[in-house]
Design an enzyme around this catalytic site. Structure first.
Site, mmCIF file in Angstrom:
data_model
loop_
_atom_site.group_PDB
_atom_site.id
_atom_site.type_symbol
_atom_site.label_atom_id
_atom_site.label_comp_id
_atom_site.label_asym_id
_atom_site.label_seq_id
_atom_site.Cartn_x
_atom_site.Cartn_y
_atom_site.Cartn_z
ATOM 1 N N ASP A 1 0.892 -1.163 0.000
ATOM 2 C CA ASP A 1 0.000 0.000 0.000
ATOM 3 C C ASP A 1 0.927 1.209 0.000
ATOM 4 O OD1 ASP A 1 -1.615 2.164 0.439
ATOM 5 O OD2 ASP A 1 -2.642 1.324 2.193
ATOM 6 N N ASN B 1 3.999 5.187 -11.139
ATOM 7 C CA ASN B 1 2.774 5.297 -11.940
ATOM 8 C C ASN B 1 1.494 5.277 -11.101
ATOM 9 O OD1 ASN B 1 0.864 4.702 -14.351
ATOM 10 N ND2 ASN B 1 0.656 2.902 -13.016
ATOM 11 N N TYR C 1 -5.959 16.221 -6.396
ATOM 12 C CA TYR C 1 -5.305 15.483 -7.497
ATOM 13 C C TYR C 1 -4.419 16.428 -8.305
ATOM 14 C CZ TYR C 1 -4.796 12.551 -11.661
ATOM 15 O OH TYR C 1 -4.290 11.831 -12.720
ATOM 16 N N LYS D 1 -0.233 16.304 -8.535
ATOM 17 C CA LYS D 1 0.526 16.135 -9.781
ATOM 18 C C LYS D 1 1.448 17.339 -10.025
ATOM 19 C CE LYS D 1 -1.224 12.113 -10.894
ATOM 20 N NZ LYS D 1 -0.416 10.892 -10.860
ATOM 21 N N THR E 1 -8.837 4.226 -19.165
ATOM 22 C CA THR E 1 -8.604 3.236 -18.105
ATOM 23 C C THR E 1 -9.773 3.296 -17.122
ATOM 24 O OG1 THR E 1 -7.546 4.694 -16.499
ATOM 25 C CG2 THR E 1 -6.113 3.740 -18.202
HETATM 26 P P1 NAP Z 1 -6.102 2.865 -12.577
HETATM 27 O O1 NAP Z 1 -6.545 2.072 -13.752
HETATM 28 O O2 NAP Z 1 -7.119 3.320 -11.604
HETATM 29 O O3 NAP Z 1 -4.958 2.027 -11.800
HETATM 30 C C1 NAP Z 1 -4.419 2.561 -10.631
HETATM 31 C C2 NAP Z 1 -3.235 1.716 -10.183
HETATM 32 O O4 NAP Z 1 -2.678 2.333 -9.008
HETATM 33 C C3 NAP Z 1 -3.619 0.299 -9.828
HETATM 34 O O5 NAP Z 1 -2.621 -0.575 -10.273
HETATM 35 C C4 NAP Z 1 -3.659 0.325 -8.289
HETATM 36 O O6 NAP Z 1 -3.262 -0.905 -7.706
HETATM 37 C C5 NAP Z 1 -2.629 1.374 -7.963
HETATM 38 N N1 NAP Z 1 -2.912 2.004 -6.675
HETATM 39 C C6 NAP Z 1 -3.919 2.849 -6.384
HETATM 40 N N2 NAP Z 1 -3.866 3.177 -5.074
HETATM 41 C C7 NAP Z 1 -2.806 2.532 -4.537
HETATM 42 C C8 NAP Z 1 -2.244 2.457 -3.238
HETATM 43 N N3 NAP Z 1 -2.743 3.113 -2.182
HETATM 44 N N4 NAP Z 1 -1.150 1.680 -3.065
HETATM 45 C C9 NAP Z 1 -0.639 0.991 -4.097
HETATM 46 N N5 NAP Z 1 -1.127 1.020 -5.346
HETATM 47 C C10 NAP Z 1 -2.202 1.776 -5.564
HETATM 48 O O7 NAP Z 1 -5.332 4.175 -13.014
HETATM 49 P P2 NAP Z 1 -4.591 4.610 -14.378
HETATM 50 O O8 NAP Z 1 -5.550 5.361 -15.187
HETATM 51 O O9 NAP Z 1 -3.868 3.468 -14.964
HETATM 52 O O10 NAP Z 1 -3.569 5.690 -13.769
HETATM 53 C C11 NAP Z 1 -2.180 5.458 -13.641
HETATM 54 C C12 NAP Z 1 -1.515 6.803 -13.414
HETATM 55 O O11 NAP Z 1 -1.812 7.661 -14.514
HETATM 56 C C13 NAP Z 1 -1.992 7.538 -12.161
HETATM 57 O O12 NAP Z 1 -0.921 8.166 -11.519
HETATM 58 C C14 NAP Z 1 -2.940 8.576 -12.721
HETATM 59 O O13 NAP Z 1 -3.052 9.709 -11.873
HETATM 60 C C15 NAP Z 1 -2.277 8.901 -14.025
HETATM 61 N N6 NAP Z 1 -3.180 9.503 -15.008
HETATM 62 C C16 NAP Z 1 -4.298 8.848 -15.416
HETATM 63 C C17 NAP Z 1 -5.151 9.451 -16.323
HETATM 64 C C18 NAP Z 1 -6.414 8.791 -16.813
HETATM 65 O O14 NAP Z 1 -7.253 9.461 -17.440
HETATM 66 N N7 NAP Z 1 -6.587 7.483 -16.596
HETATM 67 C C19 NAP Z 1 -4.862 10.743 -16.793
HETATM 68 C C20 NAP Z 1 -3.697 11.377 -16.371
HETATM 69 C C21 NAP Z 1 -2.876 10.750 -15.460
HETATM 70 P P3 NAP Z 1 -4.341 -2.037 -7.227
HETATM 71 O O15 NAP Z 1 -5.442 -2.081 -8.254
HETATM 72 O O16 NAP Z 1 -3.527 -3.311 -7.197
HETATM 73 O O17 NAP Z 1 -4.809 -1.629 -5.877
#
Ligand code: NAP
Length: 264
Positions: free
Chosen positions: A73, A100, A169, A173, A204
């Site tokens: 975590d 990430n 958020y 960032k 995602t």
């Molecule tokens: P996602 O599908 O929601 O996946 C989030 C990941 O983070 C999962 O692998 C989750 O692990 C892990 N996570 C969340 N909370 C955690 C915690 N407390 N400890 C350990 N692991 C944790 O998100 P995503 O869209 O792939 O986002 C990845 C990155 O891209 C993030 O930093 C996000 O801010 C950034 N981002 C995303 C977007 C977008 O539109 N999707 C846009 C800009 C930036 P578990 O599932 O195993 O718990």
């Protein structure tokens, strides 16, 4: 003196296999990042927190050998430290850290209770910012032992454009960008680059509610491409930022937002 890395490219089969830790690799962008590194022959530590089955599936589907699962975590600093050391031990060192993992929880300022506001800020800063700082701190000795390497942070367009419904958020960032740029200066003497990729919306689970909701079309229309990014497009930027070719681009923040927001 000729630097052999200056003439190498990631597609060359003789390039060495790197040890790469990707946080939040159980799904979404992290999963695509893990696949991109593994596809060029790297060994991956697939970090997960709650999605065990999905992390195991990611691991099983990665091409190549030597990949491992690590769990923490990220809001728990000691667990982060142990996780980084565990990854380095089981991969036989560490060449690249990809920060990430992240959380994105709505807390509109005028509609959120004081208690929920507190919770949103604590959790968001802990996972999106402090965890990246802690993972980097613990990765640095391993990266130095490897003779250099790269830290790539997954930031967001929201750091620049504003996040009215998720202000913690956006702040997390923006903080991540500032952290990366400070560390870029601190770690350059050790041949370690520290960079960020700043996506707009990506297809995602994190973005599903927004993209599938009534405002989804408006979000897609923010880009002249009329769509949001695919996780693989973010992964391609991360892969380049981690490459030796990008070492001198340390401190940079690469936008992957389909020209939906052009900052000067
Ligand atoms: P996602 O599908 O929601 O996946 C989030 C990941 O983070 C999962 O692998 C989750 O692990 C892990 N996570 C969340 N909370 C955690 C915690 N407390 N400890 C350990 N692991 C944790 O998100 P995503 O869209 O792939 O986002 C990845 C990155 O891209 C993030 O930093 C996000 O801010 C950034 N981002 C995303 C977007 C977008 O539109 N999707 C846009 C800009 C930036 P578990 O599932 O195993 O718990």
């Amino acid at each position: 003196m000729v630097d052999s890395r200056a003439v190498s490219s990631p597609s060359q089969p003789d390039e060495k296999s790197r040890a790469v830790l990707v946080t939040g690799a159980s799904r979404g962008i992290g999963r695509a990042v893990a696949a991109a590194f593994a596809g060029r022959g790297d060994r991956i530590a697939v970090h997960w927190s709650t999605s065990r089955d999905r992390a195991e599936q990611v691991l099983a589907e990665l091409p190549g050998d030597g990949h491992v699962l690590v769990r923490a975590d990220l809001a728990d600093a000691e667990a982060v430290g142990r996780m980084v050391d565990d990854a380095a031990e089981r991969l036989g060192g560490l060449d690249v850290l990809v920060n990430n993992a992240g959380v994105f929880t709505a807390h509109p300022p005028l509609e959120t209770s004081w208690a929920d506001w507190q919770a949103a800020w604590s959790r968001t800063l802990a996972v999106n910012l402090v965890a990246a700082a802690n993972a980097t701190f613990r990765a640095v000795p391993h990266l130095i032992a490897a003779g250099g390497g790269a830290v790539v942070n997954v930031s967001s367009r929201g750091a620049f454009r504003g996040e009215p419904n998720t202000p913690a958020y956006g702040a997390s960032k923006a903080g991540l960008n500032a952290f990366a740029q400070s560390m870029a200066i601190a770690l350059a003497p050790h041949d370690i680059s520290v960079t960020c990729v700043a996506p707009g919306f990506v297809q995602t689970e994190m973005a599903r509610e927004v993209l599938d909701g009534p405002g989804g079309d408006a979000v897609r229309a923010q880009s002249p491409y009329g769509r949001v990014a695919r996780p693989e497009e973010v992964a391609a930027a991360v892969l380049w930022l981690a490459s030796p070719d990008a070492r001198f681009s340390t401190g940079t923040i690469v936008d992957v937002n389909g020209a939906s927001y052009l900052r000067s």
